[in-house]
Design an enzyme around this catalytic site. Sequence first.
Site, PDB file in Angstrom:
ATOM      1  N   HIS A 120     -24.666 -74.288  -2.755  1.00  7.19           N
ATOM      2  CA  HIS A 120     -24.215 -74.135  -4.365  1.00  7.19           C
ATOM      3  C   HIS A 120     -22.895 -74.857  -4.795  1.00  7.19           C
ATOM      4  O   HIS A 120     -21.985 -74.195  -4.534  1.00  7.19           O
ATOM      5  CB  HIS A 120     -24.980 -73.195  -5.005  1.00  7.19           C
ATOM      6  CG  HIS A 120     -24.484 -71.913  -4.739  1.00  7.19           C
ATOM      7  ND1 HIS A 120     -23.516 -71.588  -6.108  1.00  7.19           N
ATOM      8  CD2 HIS A 120     -24.594 -71.088  -3.768  1.00  7.19           C
ATOM      9  CE1 HIS A 120     -22.843 -69.966  -5.192  1.00  7.19           C
ATOM     10  NE2 HIS A 120     -23.761 -69.799  -4.297  1.00  7.19           N
ATOM     11  N   CYS A 169     -24.212 -66.744   0.364  1.00  4.25           N
ATOM     12  CA  CYS A 169     -24.285 -68.097   0.325  1.00  4.25           C
ATOM     13  C   CYS A 169     -23.160 -68.812   0.170  1.00  4.25           C
ATOM     14  O   CYS A 169     -22.120 -67.880   0.674  1.00  4.25           O
ATOM     15  CB  CYS A 169     -25.216 -68.405  -1.099  1.00  4.25           C
ATOM     16  SG  CYS A 169     -27.052 -68.245  -1.190  1.00  4.25           S
TER      17      CYS A 169
END
Length: 500
Positions: free
Chosen positions: A388, A407
Amino acid sequence: MTKVFSGRVARRAAWTAALAGIAAPVVAQQVAPAPQTTPTPTLQAVPVPPFVPNPPVVLPVLTAAQAAELAPILNEAGFAQGLRRVGDPAPGFKDSETLVRAALDYARAVHSGRLAESDFDPNWGLRPAAYDPLPAFAEAVKQNRVGAWLRDLPPPWAGYDTLQKGLATYRKIVAAGGWQKLAAGPDLAVGASGARVAALRKRLAVEDPQAIATGDKFDAELKDAVVRAQRRYGLNPTGVVSSGTLAALNVPAQDRVGQIMANMERWRWLPSELPAKRIQVNIAAAVLTVFEGDAPIASMKAVTGRPGNETPMLQSKIHSIVLNPPWNVPTGIAAKELWPKGEAALKAQGYKIIGTGANRRLQQQPGPKSALGRYKFDFPNNYAVYLHDTPSQSTFASFSRLASHGCVRLEKPGPLAQLLLRNDPNWQPDQINAALAKGDTLRVTLQEQDQVSVYLLYWTAFANANGTMNFRGDPYGWDKDLAAKIEKRSAITAAAVSAR
Protein backbone atom coordinates in the site's frame (compact mmCIF):
# COMPACT_ATOMS: atom_id res chain seq x y z
CA MET A 1 8.90 -18.49 -6.39
CA THR A 2 5.70 -19.97 -7.32
CA LYS A 3 3.95 -22.33 -4.94
CA VAL A 4 2.59 -25.77 -5.96
CA PHE A 5 -0.46 -26.61 -3.93
CA SER A 6 -1.72 -30.21 -3.53
CA GLY A 7 -5.21 -31.16 -2.39
CA ARG A 8 -6.65 -34.30 -0.92
CA VAL A 9 -9.80 -35.83 -2.38
CA ALA A 10 -12.13 -37.18 0.29
CA ARG A 11 -14.45 -40.09 -0.48
CA ARG A 12 -17.75 -40.50 1.28
CA ALA A 13 -20.07 -43.60 1.23
CA ALA A 14 -23.84 -43.12 1.82
CA TRP A 15 -26.22 -45.76 3.24
CA THR A 16 -29.80 -45.81 1.79
CA ALA A 17 -32.54 -47.61 3.73
CA ALA A 18 -35.85 -48.54 1.99
CA LEU A 19 -38.82 -48.25 4.34
CA ALA A 20 -41.60 -50.84 3.83
CA GLY A 21 -45.13 -49.50 3.20
CA ILE A 22 -47.68 -49.81 6.02
CA ALA A 23 -51.04 -51.40 5.09
CA ALA A 24 -54.28 -49.78 6.37
CA PRO A 25 -56.05 -51.73 9.18
CA VAL A 26 -58.87 -54.11 8.19
CA VAL A 27 -62.03 -53.71 10.39
CA ALA A 28 -64.67 -56.54 10.77
CA GLN A 29 -67.92 -56.52 12.87
CA GLN A 30 -67.39 -57.81 16.41
CA VAL A 31 -63.82 -58.69 15.54
CA ALA A 32 -60.87 -56.92 17.04
CA PRO A 33 -58.59 -55.40 14.46
CA ALA A 34 -55.44 -57.28 13.69
CA PRO A 35 -52.35 -55.75 15.26
CA GLN A 36 -50.47 -53.32 12.96
CA THR A 37 -46.91 -54.33 12.25
CA THR A 38 -43.95 -52.67 10.57
CA PRO A 39 -41.59 -54.96 8.70
CA THR A 40 -37.99 -54.72 9.77
CA PRO A 41 -35.93 -53.01 7.05
CA THR A 42 -33.53 -55.34 5.34
CA LEU A 43 -29.96 -54.10 5.35
CA GLN A 44 -27.62 -55.41 2.72
CA ALA A 45 -24.24 -56.38 4.01
CA VAL A 46 -21.44 -54.32 2.50
CA PRO A 47 -18.34 -56.42 2.06
CA VAL A 48 -15.29 -55.06 3.87
CA PRO A 49 -12.30 -54.96 1.55
CA PRO A 50 -9.43 -57.09 2.73
CA PHE A 51 -6.54 -55.27 4.42
CA VAL A 52 -3.72 -54.68 2.00
CA PRO A 53 -0.53 -53.43 3.65
CA ASN A 54 1.48 -50.74 1.94
CA PRO A 55 3.91 -52.40 -0.41
CA PRO A 56 7.49 -52.25 0.82
CA VAL A 57 9.68 -49.63 -0.77
CA VAL A 58 11.85 -51.26 -3.37
CA LEU A 59 15.21 -49.52 -3.63
CA PRO A 60 17.23 -49.73 -6.82
CA VAL A 61 20.35 -51.86 -6.69
CA LEU A 62 23.57 -50.09 -7.66
CA THR A 63 26.30 -51.64 -9.71
CA ALA A 64 29.79 -51.55 -8.25
CA ALA A 65 30.72 -48.80 -10.70
CA GLN A 66 27.66 -46.73 -9.75
CA ALA A 67 28.43 -47.09 -6.05
CA ALA A 68 32.02 -46.02 -6.67
CA GLU A 69 30.79 -42.95 -8.54
CA LEU A 70 28.06 -42.04 -6.04
CA ALA A 71 29.98 -42.21 -2.75
CA PRO A 72 32.51 -39.41 -3.42
CA ILE A 73 29.81 -37.18 -4.91
CA LEU A 74 27.73 -37.49 -1.74
CA ASN A 75 30.76 -36.93 0.48
CA GLU A 76 31.42 -33.59 -1.23
CA ALA A 77 27.93 -32.49 -2.32
CA GLY A 78 26.38 -31.91 1.08
CA PHE A 79 29.33 -29.74 2.06
CA ALA A 80 29.41 -27.77 -1.21
CA GLN A 81 25.65 -27.19 -1.17
CA GLY A 82 25.64 -25.78 2.35
CA LEU A 83 23.96 -28.78 3.94
CA ARG A 84 26.97 -29.59 6.11
CA ARG A 85 29.35 -27.37 8.02
CA VAL A 86 33.12 -27.49 8.18
CA GLY A 87 34.02 -30.16 10.72
CA ASP A 88 30.81 -32.16 10.32
CA PRO A 89 31.65 -35.82 9.73
CA ALA A 90 31.24 -37.10 6.20
CA PRO A 91 28.43 -39.62 5.79
CA GLY A 92 29.41 -43.25 6.13
CA PHE A 93 28.13 -45.92 3.73
CA LYS A 94 28.32 -49.38 5.22
CA ASP A 95 26.54 -51.04 2.31
CA SER A 96 24.73 -50.38 -0.96
CA GLU A 97 21.36 -49.81 0.72
CA THR A 98 22.81 -47.18 3.07
CA LEU A 99 24.40 -45.45 0.10
CA VAL A 100 21.10 -45.38 -1.78
CA ARG A 101 19.21 -44.05 1.22
CA ALA A 102 21.84 -41.36 1.73
CA ALA A 103 21.47 -40.36 -1.92
CA LEU A 104 17.69 -40.08 -1.56
CA ASP A 105 18.06 -38.04 1.63
CA TYR A 106 20.52 -35.68 -0.06
CA ALA A 107 18.23 -35.38 -3.09
CA ARG A 108 15.28 -34.32 -0.96
CA ALA A 109 17.38 -31.84 1.00
CA VAL A 110 19.10 -30.14 -1.92
CA HIS A 111 16.01 -30.06 -4.13
CA SER A 112 13.33 -28.89 -1.69
CA GLY A 113 15.07 -28.09 1.57
CA ARG A 114 16.20 -29.84 4.70
CA LEU A 115 13.30 -28.85 6.99
CA ALA A 116 10.30 -30.94 7.90
CA GLU A 117 6.86 -29.33 7.94
CA SER A 118 6.95 -29.00 11.73
CA ASP A 119 10.17 -26.98 11.54
CA PHE A 120 8.60 -24.02 9.75
CA ASP A 121 7.93 -20.83 11.68
CA PRO A 122 4.29 -19.69 11.23
CA ASN A 123 5.56 -16.59 9.40
CA TRP A 124 7.44 -18.71 6.87
CA GLY A 125 4.46 -19.05 4.56
CA LEU A 126 6.68 -19.91 1.61
CA ARG A 127 6.87 -23.71 1.61
CA PRO A 128 8.51 -26.12 -0.82
CA ALA A 129 6.42 -28.56 -2.82
CA ALA A 130 6.47 -32.18 -1.71
CA TYR A 131 9.17 -34.10 -3.49
CA ASP A 132 9.80 -37.84 -3.75
CA PRO A 133 13.17 -38.48 -5.39
CA LEU A 134 12.84 -42.27 -5.59
CA PRO A 135 11.20 -42.60 -9.06
CA ALA A 136 13.71 -40.27 -10.74
CA PHE A 137 16.63 -41.85 -8.88
CA ALA A 138 15.53 -45.34 -9.94
CA GLU A 139 15.34 -44.16 -13.54
CA ALA A 140 18.79 -42.58 -13.27
CA VAL A 141 20.18 -45.89 -11.99
CA LYS A 142 18.49 -47.71 -14.86
CA GLN A 143 19.97 -45.29 -17.40
CA ASN A 144 23.36 -45.29 -15.64
CA ARG A 145 23.37 -41.50 -15.13
CA VAL A 146 23.32 -41.25 -11.34
CA GLY A 147 26.06 -38.62 -11.15
CA ALA A 148 24.41 -36.35 -13.72
CA TRP A 149 21.07 -36.68 -11.95
CA LEU A 150 22.55 -35.64 -8.62
CA ARG A 151 24.27 -32.63 -10.16
CA ASP A 152 20.97 -31.42 -11.65
CA LEU A 153 19.12 -31.40 -8.32
CA PRO A 154 20.09 -27.98 -6.80
CA PRO A 155 17.90 -24.95 -7.56
CA PRO A 156 18.46 -23.71 -11.14
CA TRP A 157 18.77 -20.07 -10.14
CA ALA A 158 21.70 -17.72 -10.59
CA GLY A 159 20.99 -16.37 -7.11
CA TYR A 160 21.61 -19.82 -5.67
CA ASP A 161 24.73 -20.40 -7.75
CA THR A 162 26.29 -17.12 -6.60
CA LEU A 163 25.55 -18.01 -2.97
CA GLN A 164 27.28 -21.35 -3.48
CA LYS A 165 30.37 -19.53 -4.78
CA GLY A 166 30.15 -17.06 -1.91
CA LEU A 167 29.96 -19.96 0.54
CA ALA A 168 33.24 -21.36 -0.79
CA THR A 169 34.87 -17.91 -0.57
CA TYR A 170 33.80 -17.23 3.00
CA ARG A 171 34.75 -20.71 4.13
CA LYS A 172 38.25 -19.99 2.87
CA ILE A 173 38.22 -16.76 4.87
CA VAL A 174 37.22 -18.71 7.98
CA ALA A 175 39.91 -21.32 7.32
CA ALA A 176 42.49 -18.53 7.06
CA GLY A 177 41.50 -17.17 10.46
CA GLY A 178 38.61 -14.87 9.58
CA TRP A 179 39.08 -11.27 10.66
CA GLN A 180 39.89 -9.51 13.87
CA LYS A 181 37.22 -7.60 15.75
CA LEU A 182 37.65 -3.84 15.44
CA ALA A 183 37.89 -1.91 18.68
CA ALA A 184 35.20 0.59 19.62
CA GLY A 185 36.04 4.26 19.69
CA PRO A 186 35.31 7.60 18.05
CA ASP A 187 34.06 7.67 14.46
CA LEU A 188 36.79 7.18 11.88
CA ALA A 189 36.89 9.46 8.82
CA VAL A 190 39.35 11.05 6.40
CA GLY A 191 42.23 12.54 8.37
CA ALA A 192 42.24 9.94 11.15
CA SER A 193 45.32 7.83 11.79
CA GLY A 194 46.71 5.28 14.18
CA ALA A 195 46.22 1.66 15.21
CA ARG A 196 42.45 1.61 14.71
CA VAL A 197 42.85 2.83 11.12
CA ALA A 198 45.52 0.19 10.48
CA ALA A 199 43.19 -2.50 11.84
CA LEU A 200 40.36 -1.16 9.67
CA ARG A 201 42.52 -1.45 6.55
CA LYS A 202 43.34 -5.09 7.32
CA ARG A 203 39.71 -5.88 8.03
CA LEU A 204 38.41 -4.37 4.78
CA ALA A 205 41.07 -6.08 2.67
CA VAL A 206 39.84 -9.52 3.76
CA GLU A 207 36.59 -9.08 1.81
CA ASP A 208 37.60 -6.41 -0.70
CA PRO A 209 40.47 -7.15 -3.12
CA GLN A 210 40.61 -3.46 -4.06
CA ALA A 211 41.33 -2.34 -0.50
CA ILE A 212 44.92 -1.66 0.53
CA ALA A 213 45.70 -3.62 3.67
CA THR A 214 48.75 -1.68 4.87
CA GLY A 215 49.07 1.78 6.38
CA ASP A 216 47.56 3.69 9.28
CA LYS A 217 46.25 6.80 7.48
CA PHE A 218 42.56 7.34 6.65
CA ASP A 219 42.84 8.80 3.15
CA ALA A 220 40.54 9.09 0.12
CA GLU A 221 41.38 5.55 -0.99
CA LEU A 222 40.34 4.15 2.38
CA LYS A 223 37.16 6.20 2.31
CA ASP A 224 36.26 4.57 -1.02
CA ALA A 225 36.86 1.15 0.51
CA VAL A 226 34.60 2.05 3.46
CA VAL A 227 31.87 3.22 1.06
CA ARG A 228 32.08 -0.09 -0.82
CA ALA A 229 31.74 -1.98 2.45
CA GLN A 230 28.78 0.13 3.52
CA ARG A 231 27.04 -0.58 0.23
CA ARG A 232 27.70 -4.32 0.66
CA TYR A 233 26.02 -4.19 4.06
CA GLY A 234 23.11 -1.96 3.02
CA LEU A 235 24.30 0.97 5.14
CA ASN A 236 24.34 4.68 4.40
CA PRO A 237 27.51 5.08 2.24
CA THR A 238 28.96 8.07 4.08
CA GLY A 239 32.55 6.86 4.14
CA VAL A 240 32.59 7.43 7.90
CA VAL A 241 33.03 4.43 10.18
CA SER A 242 30.48 4.96 12.94
CA SER A 243 28.80 2.43 15.24
CA GLY A 244 26.56 0.88 12.55
CA THR A 245 29.43 0.25 10.15
CA LEU A 246 31.58 -1.05 12.99
CA ALA A 247 28.87 -3.51 14.03
CA ALA A 248 28.53 -4.86 10.47
CA LEU A 249 32.30 -5.26 10.10
CA ASN A 250 32.49 -7.07 13.43
CA VAL A 251 30.05 -9.83 12.52
CA PRO A 252 32.28 -12.95 12.63
CA ALA A 253 33.18 -14.59 9.32
CA GLN A 254 31.68 -17.87 10.55
CA ASP A 255 28.34 -16.09 11.07
CA ARG A 256 28.47 -14.88 7.47
CA VAL A 257 28.94 -18.50 6.40
CA GLY A 258 25.84 -19.46 8.38
CA GLN A 259 23.93 -16.58 6.82
CA ILE A 260 24.81 -17.80 3.33
CA MET A 261 23.74 -21.35 4.22
CA ALA A 262 20.39 -20.12 5.55
CA ASN A 263 19.68 -18.18 2.36
CA MET A 264 20.63 -21.16 0.21
CA GLU A 265 18.00 -23.16 2.10
CA ARG A 266 15.35 -20.53 1.29
CA TRP A 267 16.18 -20.81 -2.40
CA ARG A 268 15.36 -24.53 -2.14
CA TRP A 269 11.82 -23.65 -1.09
CA LEU A 270 11.18 -22.11 -4.49
CA PRO A 271 9.97 -24.03 -7.53
CA SER A 272 12.21 -24.71 -10.51
CA GLU A 273 10.22 -22.23 -12.60
CA LEU A 274 9.01 -18.74 -11.72
CA PRO A 275 6.42 -16.59 -13.49
CA ALA A 276 8.20 -14.33 -15.96
CA LYS A 277 5.97 -11.49 -14.75
CA ARG A 278 6.19 -11.02 -10.99
CA ILE A 279 6.80 -8.65 -8.10
CA GLN A 280 9.41 -9.49 -5.47
CA VAL A 281 9.89 -7.82 -2.11
CA ASN A 282 13.08 -8.39 -0.18
CA ILE A 283 11.78 -8.00 3.37
CA ALA A 284 15.19 -7.67 5.00
CA ALA A 285 16.44 -5.06 2.50
CA ALA A 286 13.00 -3.36 2.23
CA VAL A 287 13.12 -3.17 -1.58
CA LEU A 288 10.47 -4.04 -4.19
CA THR A 289 11.45 -5.17 -7.70
CA VAL A 290 9.18 -5.69 -10.71
CA PHE A 291 10.10 -8.40 -13.21
CA GLU A 292 8.84 -8.81 -16.76
CA GLY A 293 10.18 -11.44 -19.09
CA ASP A 294 12.17 -12.67 -16.11
CA ALA A 295 14.20 -9.43 -16.10
CA PRO A 296 13.95 -6.59 -13.57
CA ILE A 297 12.28 -3.52 -15.10
CA ALA A 298 11.57 -1.36 -12.03
CA SER A 299 12.57 -1.08 -8.41
CA MET A 300 11.57 1.06 -5.46
CA LYS A 301 12.17 1.41 -1.76
CA ALA A 302 9.69 -0.21 0.60
CA VAL A 303 8.97 -0.21 4.31
CA THR A 304 8.54 -3.66 5.85
CA GLY A 305 7.56 -4.97 9.27
CA ARG A 306 9.48 -4.02 12.36
CA PRO A 307 10.69 -6.87 14.62
CA GLY A 308 7.64 -8.02 16.54
CA ASN A 309 5.41 -7.16 13.56
CA GLU A 310 7.22 -9.29 11.01
CA THR A 311 6.31 -9.23 7.34
CA PRO A 312 5.74 -12.91 6.49
CA MET A 313 7.35 -14.80 3.65
CA LEU A 314 4.68 -15.81 1.16
CA GLN A 315 3.66 -16.18 -2.47
CA SER A 316 0.33 -14.96 -3.89
CA LYS A 317 -1.14 -13.02 -6.81
CA ILE A 318 -2.32 -9.40 -6.94
CA HIS A 319 -5.90 -9.46 -8.20
CA SER A 320 -7.08 -5.89 -7.57
CA ILE A 321 -6.11 -2.34 -6.66
CA VAL A 322 -8.20 -0.31 -4.23
CA LEU A 323 -8.19 3.43 -4.91
CA ASN A 324 -8.76 5.69 -1.90
CA PRO A 325 -8.85 2.73 0.49
CA PRO A 326 -10.17 3.02 4.05
CA TRP A 327 -8.11 1.38 6.77
CA ASN A 328 -9.92 -1.19 8.87
CA VAL A 329 -7.65 -1.06 11.90
CA PRO A 330 -6.71 -4.48 13.32
CA THR A 331 -7.98 -4.96 16.87
CA GLY A 332 -4.49 -5.35 18.35
CA ILE A 333 -3.18 -2.14 16.81
CA ALA A 334 -6.28 -0.23 17.85
CA ALA A 335 -6.05 -1.42 21.46
CA LYS A 336 -2.33 -0.79 21.82
CA GLU A 337 -1.79 2.39 19.83
CA LEU A 338 -5.03 4.19 19.04
CA TRP A 339 -7.77 3.85 21.65
CA PRO A 340 -5.52 5.36 24.35
CA LYS A 341 -5.48 8.63 22.36
CA GLY A 342 -9.18 9.17 23.06
CA GLU A 343 -12.14 9.34 20.74
CA ALA A 344 -11.88 13.08 20.05
CA ALA A 345 -8.28 12.79 18.86
CA LEU A 346 -9.12 9.78 16.73
CA LYS A 347 -12.00 11.55 15.00
CA ALA A 348 -9.71 14.50 14.29
CA GLN A 349 -7.35 12.09 12.49
CA GLY A 350 -10.11 10.73 10.28
CA TYR A 351 -11.04 7.63 12.27
CA LYS A 352 -14.61 6.44 12.34
CA ILE A 353 -15.83 4.48 15.36
CA ILE A 354 -18.03 1.60 14.27
CA GLY A 355 -20.16 -0.27 16.80
CA THR A 356 -20.30 0.12 20.56
CA GLY A 357 -18.95 -1.53 23.66
CA ALA A 358 -16.70 -4.53 23.28
CA ASN A 359 -17.60 -4.82 19.58
CA ARG A 360 -16.53 -1.34 18.59
CA ARG A 361 -13.81 -1.02 15.98
CA LEU A 362 -11.95 1.69 14.14
CA GLN A 363 -11.89 2.55 10.47
CA GLN A 364 -9.77 5.36 9.13
CA GLN A 365 -11.55 7.10 6.30
CA PRO A 366 -9.89 7.65 2.91
CA GLY A 367 -8.03 10.88 2.47
CA PRO A 368 -4.63 12.52 2.78
CA LYS A 369 -4.26 11.34 6.39
CA SER A 370 -5.12 7.71 5.70
CA ALA A 371 -2.40 5.27 6.75
CA LEU A 372 -2.97 3.40 3.47
CA GLY A 373 -2.55 6.48 1.30
CA ARG A 374 -4.25 6.41 -2.09
CA TYR A 375 -3.48 2.86 -3.22
CA LYS A 376 -3.85 -0.62 -1.82
CA PHE A 377 -2.72 -3.71 -3.77
CA ASP A 378 -4.70 -6.77 -2.69
CA PHE A 379 -3.66 -10.41 -2.86
CA PRO A 380 -5.08 -13.40 -0.95
CA ASN A 381 -3.05 -14.59 2.03
CA ASN A 382 -3.51 -15.84 5.58
CA TYR A 383 -1.69 -12.93 7.21
CA ALA A 384 -3.93 -9.98 6.26
CA VAL A 385 -0.99 -8.14 4.68
CA TYR A 386 -0.86 -6.21 1.41
CA LEU A 387 1.14 -3.59 -0.46
CA HIS A 388 0.00 0.00 0.00
CA ASP A 389 0.75 3.69 -0.28
CA THR A 390 1.58 5.82 2.78
CA PRO A 391 1.44 9.52 3.66
CA SER A 392 4.65 9.10 5.69
CA GLN A 393 7.34 9.57 3.07
CA SER A 394 10.20 10.41 5.44
CA THR A 395 10.90 6.74 6.25
CA PHE A 396 11.99 6.10 2.66
CA ALA A 397 15.00 8.37 3.20
CA SER A 398 16.30 6.00 5.86
CA PHE A 399 18.59 3.05 5.17
CA SER A 400 16.78 1.07 7.85
CA ARG A 401 13.16 0.78 6.76
CA LEU A 402 11.67 -1.86 9.02
CA ALA A 403 8.90 0.20 10.54
CA SER A 404 5.48 -1.14 9.51
CA HIS A 405 3.00 -3.40 11.30
CA GLY A 406 3.69 -6.15 8.74
CA CYS A 407 2.29 -4.76 5.50
CA VAL A 408 4.60 -3.41 2.80
CA ARG A 409 4.53 0.35 2.23
CA LEU A 410 5.62 1.52 -1.22
CA GLU A 411 7.68 4.52 -2.22
CA LYS A 412 6.07 4.80 -5.69
CA PRO A 413 2.64 3.14 -5.65
CA GLY A 414 1.22 5.37 -8.40
CA PRO A 415 3.64 4.21 -11.12
CA LEU A 416 3.14 0.61 -10.00
CA ALA A 417 -0.65 0.95 -10.34
CA GLN A 418 -0.27 2.47 -13.79
CA LEU A 419 2.04 -0.36 -14.81
CA LEU A 420 -0.40 -3.06 -13.69
CA LEU A 421 -3.38 -1.31 -15.34
CA ARG A 422 -1.68 -0.25 -18.55
CA ASN A 423 -3.59 -2.78 -20.68
CA ASP A 424 -7.01 -1.79 -19.32
CA PRO A 425 -8.50 0.98 -21.51
CA ASN A 426 -10.85 1.99 -18.69
CA TRP A 427 -8.02 2.70 -16.28
CA GLN A 428 -5.40 4.77 -17.99
CA PRO A 429 -3.53 7.44 -15.97
CA ASP A 430 -6.15 10.14 -16.54
CA GLN A 431 -8.98 7.89 -15.32
CA ILE A 432 -6.94 6.79 -12.30
CA ASN A 433 -6.12 10.38 -11.33
CA ALA A 434 -9.76 11.46 -11.78
CA ALA A 435 -10.97 8.67 -9.49
CA LEU A 436 -8.36 9.55 -6.87
CA ALA A 437 -9.34 13.22 -6.98
CA LYS A 438 -13.03 12.39 -6.54
CA GLY A 439 -12.21 10.62 -3.29
CA ASP A 440 -14.58 7.67 -3.54
CA THR A 441 -13.30 4.21 -2.67
CA LEU A 442 -13.10 2.03 -5.77
CA ARG A 443 -11.83 -1.50 -6.25
CA VAL A 444 -10.31 -2.00 -9.68
CA THR A 445 -10.08 -5.67 -10.58
CA LEU A 446 -7.11 -6.53 -12.74
CA GLN A 447 -7.84 -8.35 -15.95
CA GLU A 448 -6.91 -12.00 -15.61
CA GLN A 449 -3.89 -11.73 -17.89
CA ASP A 450 -2.63 -8.72 -15.90
CA GLN A 451 -2.84 -10.31 -12.47
CA VAL A 452 0.73 -10.57 -11.26
CA SER A 453 2.41 -12.97 -8.88
CA VAL A 454 3.90 -11.41 -5.77
CA TYR A 455 6.63 -12.86 -3.55
CA LEU A 456 7.59 -11.62 -0.12
CA LEU A 457 11.06 -13.03 0.55
CA TYR A 458 13.69 -12.75 3.26
CA TRP A 459 17.09 -12.42 1.59
CA THR A 460 19.90 -11.41 3.94
CA ALA A 461 22.75 -12.69 1.76
CA PHE A 462 23.01 -12.31 -2.00
CA ALA A 463 25.54 -11.45 -4.69
CA ASN A 464 25.45 -8.45 -7.01
CA ALA A 465 26.04 -8.58 -10.77
CA ASN A 466 29.82 -8.93 -10.43
CA GLY A 467 29.54 -11.71 -7.84
CA THR A 468 30.40 -9.62 -4.77
CA MET A 469 28.60 -10.89 -1.68
CA ASN A 470 26.16 -8.52 -0.02
CA PHE A 471 24.77 -8.96 3.47
CA ARG A 472 21.90 -7.43 5.36
CA GLY A 473 21.05 -7.60 9.01
CA ASP A 474 18.94 -10.45 10.35
CA PRO A 475 16.28 -8.25 11.96
CA TYR A 476 13.87 -11.07 12.75
CA GLY A 477 16.51 -13.59 13.86
CA TRP A 478 15.30 -15.96 11.15
CA ASP A 479 18.79 -16.79 9.86
CA LYS A 480 19.98 -18.14 13.20
CA ASP A 481 16.69 -19.94 13.78
CA LEU A 482 16.83 -21.55 10.35
CA ALA A 483 20.50 -22.54 10.70
CA ALA A 484 19.77 -24.24 14.03
CA LYS A 485 16.83 -26.14 12.55
CA ILE A 486 18.86 -27.26 9.53
CA GLU A 487 21.60 -28.54 11.84
CA LYS A 488 19.14 -30.41 14.04
CA ARG A 489 17.25 -31.91 11.12
CA SER A 490 20.52 -32.93 9.41
CA ALA A 491 21.63 -34.77 12.56
CA ILE A 492 18.28 -36.57 12.79
CA THR A 493 18.25 -37.69 9.16
CA ALA A 494 21.93 -38.70 9.18
CA ALA A 495 21.34 -40.87 12.23
CA ALA A 496 18.27 -42.44 10.64
CA VAL A 497 20.12 -43.26 7.42
CA SER A 498 23.19 -44.73 9.13
CA ALA A 499 21.05 -46.80 11.52
CA ARG A 500 19.50 -48.79 8.69
